[in-house]
Design an enzyme around this catalytic site. Structure first.
Site, mmCIF file in Angstrom:
data_model
loop_
_atom_site.group_PDB
_atom_site.id
_atom_site.type_symbol
_atom_site.label_atom_id
_atom_site.label_comp_id
_atom_site.label_asym_id
_atom_site.label_seq_id
_atom_site.Cartn_x
_atom_site.Cartn_y
_atom_site.Cartn_z
ATOM 1 N N HIS A 20 58.850 36.608 43.622
ATOM 2 C CA HIS A 20 57.506 37.163 43.886
ATOM 3 C C HIS A 20 57.517 38.103 45.095
ATOM 4 O O HIS A 20 56.550 38.144 45.862
ATOM 5 C CB HIS A 20 56.482 36.055 44.119
ATOM 6 N N ASN B 41 50.260 31.205 38.120
ATOM 7 C CA ASN B 41 50.768 32.394 37.428
ATOM 8 C C ASN B 41 49.739 32.870 36.415
ATOM 9 O O ASN B 41 48.736 32.200 36.180
ATOM 10 C CB ASN B 41 52.072 32.071 36.699
ATOM 11 N N HIS C 230 51.452 27.605 49.628
ATOM 12 C CA HIS C 230 52.210 26.361 49.410
ATOM 13 C C HIS C 230 51.387 25.445 48.508
ATOM 14 O O HIS C 230 50.248 25.118 48.847
ATOM 15 C CB HIS C 230 52.475 25.695 50.762
ATOM 16 N N TYR D 25 58.305 25.480 49.239
ATOM 17 C CA TYR D 25 57.437 26.515 49.810
ATOM 18 C C TYR D 25 57.475 26.564 51.343
ATOM 19 O O TYR D 25 57.590 27.638 51.924
ATOM 20 C CB TYR D 25 56.010 26.379 49.270
#
Ligand code: HDD
Length: 694
Positions: free
Chosen positions: A72, A145, A336, A359
Site C-alpha cells: 500500500h 480494502n 492499525h 501494523y
C-alpha cells in the site's frame, strides 16, 4: 460542520504553518540573509565548513525520505467526518456508533497494494480503504480494502504472498502488476486465493474513482454491547455514486497520460465541493448462528452473501477537506487494525490475529520509533496519559516524578478505568484447545464462493474477467504455471476454465467445477446506482461555434454537477460566430479521451474542419467509443463521428442504441442535452461490447 466544530482540525491547527509573508530563517529561528550562495573564500574559492545554513539545509534535504510502506505504498488521503443515522446500542457500546448527535472527525487513505510510491493509480490491483475515526474514546481504525475477501487465510502466509506479487527479485520487474510468473505460481500453488482472484480479475480492480468503490472491513469482528453481549459483524462502505470501473485498455493508457488519475479525481472533487459520500453498512450475526453457514465466518476468503445476511445502512462518511501537506498527513498517517474502542473487538480469524502484530511493527520502521502516535495526524482527540516515556522524537513533556504503576507519589495516577466507566475490557471468550500449527477443516472449501462470484456476474463482466485472465497469464512465461492456473480454475467453473484455456493455448480439465452455493446479485456492478453527477466531459470545438449553444450546454452540465473541459486544436482562444472568445482548457495534444467519461462535439463547419485537420480528433472520438463512453455530436460535428467510424451517416438510427447521440444544429436543444446527461449516467454503454468493434 465547520473546522471550528471539528476537534481534530482544532488540534491540527496548532501544527499548521503558513510561510506566506514570513522571513526566511534557519531551524533555530535565525533570520537568513542569503539563500543563493554558499559561504566561500572569495567568489571562486572553496566552500567553508562553517556555513551552518548550507549544512542545515542540505542535511535536512538528504533526510527527506522515509521507507515507503512495504504494501500500500501508493496512496491518497483526505479528511472527513462520520455521522450516525441510527443508534447501534443494541449491539455495541462504542459511542460513535450509539450517539447520533456526534459527528466523528476522520481521515481516509485509499491505496493500491503492490506498486511503489511513484507507481500509477490505474493498475489492476486491490484498493486499500483505511479509515481512522478520531472518536471521543480514542482512535478507531477500520483498515479495509475495496474487496470483501482476501488472498490467504492465515497471516503467516502474508510475506510469501506479497513476495510473489511484488516485482521479481532479479530485476524488479514488473512494477505494480500481478501479470508475472511468481504471482501466478503462488495462485496455482495456494488455491485459497481462488475467490479473491475472481475479484481481482474483475472490474473491481479498476475503479473509475476512489469515490465509486465499495469498502469492506473484510474480517468478522465483534460488537459488544453494554451488557457485554457479543454479536459478529462485517463492516461495509457503500459509495453514494455507485460502484463503477474503468476498462482494462483504458487503465493502461491512463497510466501513461495521467498516472495520478484517481488521486487527482479525489482532490478535484473535494476542491469543487463535490464531497464524496460513503454509507456505513453492517452485517450482524447472533453468536448462536456462528456455525449455521456452509463456510466458516472466521475465514477471510469468504463473504456473507448480502441476500442471506442483509447489509444495514447505519451512517455516512463525507470527505470534505483535502490535506495541506501530503507528507505530513497522508504519508505519516499510521493505521492499525488493533486501534479499537470499547464496544468493538476481534475474532479468532487467523488473518486478523496476525495483522495485529504487523501494523505497529511496520510503523516503527517507517516512522522511526515508538512515538509515531504523537505525529499530529495520528494523535487521538481523546486525552493520552500513561507511563510510557522517552524514545526517539518524543514530543510530550511529561511533568511529574512518577512514570510507573502502582505509585504512591502521584496518588496512583494515571488511573486505570473500570469497564463500566469506559475502560477497554477484552471480550471474555472462552478458549480451550491444544497448541497446534494447523487450520480448521472448515477453511478447506476454496472454490464455492469463487464459483458464486463467477455465476453472479453479467455476461459482460464475465468476458472482462476472461480477458483479464488471458492478459495476465499471457504475460506468464512458464507454460506449467499457466496450465496449473487453468486446472485450478476448472474447479471454479468449467466455462470459465475453457474460455481462459482457449486464450492461452492450455487444456481445461472437465467436469470438476464446484457448484455455486448461491447466486448473489449484489456482487455484480451492473445494477449499481447511476448518476452523471461529478463525471467529466470533453467538449470539442473550433472556430465558428454558436456561443449561445455552448453556453447553454455548459450551464446544463454544471447544473448536473458535471465538469466540462473545452478541448480544441490548441489552447489558444477560439472565436465563435458572434466573435465571442473561449479559452480551451485542453488541446488535442494535452487531452486524451481516456481522461473523460464522455465527449460532446460542437458543430460549425469551420471548427469541425479544424478539428478534422488533426488526426488526433478522430482518434479521440474512436477511443471514447471503444471504451463504451457516451458521445454526442451536433450539426457538422457528426462529420467527425463519421470519420471516426462511430456512426455511418448523419441519419444513423442505430447510434442512439449504443449511447451515441447525434442531432442537427437546430435540434441541439435542452432535451438533446438532457438525453446526453442521462446517457452519461449509464456510466458505460456495455452493449457495444456485444457489437462488432470499429
Ligand atoms: Fe494490510 C497496510 C489492508 C492483510 C500487513 N493493509 C495496509 C493498508 C491497508 C491494508 C488498507 C494501508 C494502510 C494505509 O493506508 O496506510 N491488509 C489490509 C486488509 C487485509 C490486510 C484489508 C486483509 C483482510 N496486512 C494484511 C496482513 C498483514 C498486513 C495479513 C500482515 C500480517 N498491511 C500490513 C502492513 C502495512 C499494511 C505491512 C503496510 C503499511 C502499514 O501496514 O501501515 O503492516
Amino acid at each position: 460542520m465547520n473546522d471550528k466544530e471539528n476537534l481534530k482540525h482544532e488540534q491540527l491547527d496548532a501544527y499548521r504553518v503558513m510561510d506566506k509573508g514570513e522571513a526566511l530563517t534557519t531551524n533555530q529561528g535565525l533570520r537568513v540573509e542569503d539563500d543563493e550562495h554558499s559561504l566561500k573564500v572569495s567568489p571562486r574559492g572553496p566552500t567553508i565548513m562553517e556555513d551552518f545554513h548550507f549544512r542545515e539545509k542540505m542535511t535536512h534535504f538528504d533526510h527527506e525520505r522515509i521507507p515507503e510502506r512495504v504494501v500500500h505504498a501508493r496512496g491518497f488521503g483526505a479528511h472527513g467526518e462520520f455521522e450516525l443515522y441510527e443508534s447501534l446500542a443494541a449491539y455495541t457500546k462504542a459511542k460513535f456508533l450509539t450517539d447520533t448527535s456526534i459527528r466523528t472527525p476522520l481521515f481516509v487513505r485509499f491505496s493500491t497494494v503492490a506498486g511503489s510510491r511513484g507507481s500509477s493509480d490505474t493498475v489492476r490491483d486491490v484498493r486499500g480503504f483505511a479509515v481512522k475515526f478520531y472518536t471521543e474514546e480514542g482512535n478507531y481504525d477500520l483498515v479495509g480494502n475495496n474487496m470483501p475477501v482476501f488472498f490467504i487465510q492465515d497471516a503467516v502466509k502474508f510475506p510469501d504472498f506479497i513476495h510473489a506479487v511484488k516485482p521479481e527479485p532479479p530485476n524488479e520487474i514488473p512494477q505494480a502488476s500481478s501479470a508475472h510468473d511468481t504471482f501466478w505460481d503462488f495462485v496455482s500453488m495456494n488455491t485459497e486465493t481462488a475467490h479473491m482472484i475472481m475479484w481481482v480479475m474483475s472490474g473491481r480492480a479498476l475503479p473509475r474513482s476512489f469515490r465509486m468503490m465499495e469498502g469492506f472491513g473484510v474480517h468478522t469482528f465483534r460488537l459488544i454491547n453494554e451488557e457485554g453481549k457479543s454479536h459478529f459483524v462485517k463492516f461495509h462502505w457503500k459509495p453514494k455514486l455507485g460502484v463503477h470501473s474503468l476498462v482494462w485498455d483504458e487503465t493502461q493508457k491512463i497510466a501513461g497520460k495521467d498516472p495520478d488519475f484517481n488521486r487527482r479525481d479525489l482532490w478535484n472533487a473535494i476542491e469543487q465541493g463535490n464531497y464524496p459520500e460513503f454509507e456505513l453498512g453492517v452485517q450482524i450475526l447472533n453468536e448462536e448462528d456462528e456455525f449455521n453457514f456452509d463456510f466458516d465466518i472466521l475465514d477471510a476468503t469468504k463473504l456473507w452473501p448480502e441476500e442471506i445476511v442483509p447489509v444495514r445502512i447505519v451512517g455516512k462518511m463525507t470527505l470534505n477537506r483535502n490535506t495541506d501537506n501530503f507528507f505530513a498527513e497522508t504519508e505519516q498517517v499510521a493505521f492499525h487494525v488493533g486501534h479499537l474502542v470499547p464496544g468493538i473487538d476481534f475474532t479468532n480469524d487467523p488473518l486478523l490475529q496476525g495483522r495485529l502484530f504487523s501494523y505497529t511493527d511496520t510503523q516503527l520502521l517507517r516512522l522511526g520509533g515508538p512515538n509515531f502516535p504523537e505525529i499530529p495526524i495520528n494523535r487521538p482527540i481523546a486525552p493520552v496519559h500513561n507511563n510510557q516515556r522517552d524514545g526517539m522524537h518524543r514530543m510530550t513533556i511529561n511533568q511529574g516524578q512518577t512514570s510507573y504503576h502502582k505509585n504512591s507519589l502521584a496518588n496512583n495516577h494515571p488511573t486505570p478505568v473500570p469497564a463500566t466507566e469506559g475502560g477497554y475490557r477484552h471480550y471474555e471468550e472462552k478458549v480451550d484447545g491444544r497448541k497446534i500449527k494447523a487450520r480448521s477443516n472448515s477453511f478447506d472449501d476454496h472454490f464455492s464462493q469463487a464459483s458464486m462470484f463467477w455465476h453472479s456476474m453479467s455476461p459482460i463482466e464475465q468476458s472482462q474477467i476472461v480477458d483479464a485472465f488471458r492478459f495476465e497469464l499471457g504475460k506468464v512465461m512458464s507454460k506449467e504455471i499457466r496450465q496449473r492456473v487453468v486446472d485450478v480454475f476448472s474447479q471454479v467453473a468449467e466455462d470459465l476454465a475453457v474460455r481462459i484455456a482457449e486464450g492461452i493455448g492450455a487444456t481445461p480439465a472437465r467436469g470438476v467445477a464446484a457448484a455455486p452455493t448461491v447466486i448473489s446479485p449484489a456482487l455484480s456492478m451492473m445494477t449499481s446506482a447511476k448518476t452523471a453527477a461529478t463525471r467529466k466531459v470533453a467538449v470539442m470545438l473550433g472556430t465558428g461555434f454558436h456561443t449561445a449553444k455552448v453556453q447553454e450546454l455548459l450551464k446544463e452540465l454544471t447544473a448536473s454537477k458535471i465538469t466540462a473541459e473545452i478541448v480544441s486544436n490548441t489552447i489558444a482562444p477560439v472565436k465563435g460566430v458572434d466573435g465571442t472568445l473561449i479559452e480551451p482548457q485542453q488541446s488535442l495534444l494535452t487531452a486524451a479521451s481516456v481522461l473523460y467519461d464522455a465527449v460532446y462535439v460542437i458543430g460549425g463547419a469551420q471548427g469541425v474542419n479544424e478539428l478534422l485537420s488533426d488526426v488526433a480528433s478522430t482518434g479521440f472520438v474512436r477511443e471514447a467509443f471503444q471504451h463504451y463512453k457516451t458521445i454526442a455530436a451536433v450539426g457538422d460535428g457528426v462529420r467527425l463521428l463519421i470519420s471516426a467510424g462511430v456512426v455511418q451517416n448523419a441519419q444513423d438510427k442505430n447510434a442512439l442504441l449504443h449511447g451515441v447521440l447525434i442531432a442537427e444544429e437546430q435540434n441541439a436543444d435542452k432535451i438533446f442535452n438532457q438525453s446526453f446527461i442521462h446517457a452519461i449516467a449509464q456510466h458505460r454503454h456495455w452493449d457495444r461490447m456485444l457489437q462488432p468493434q470499429i
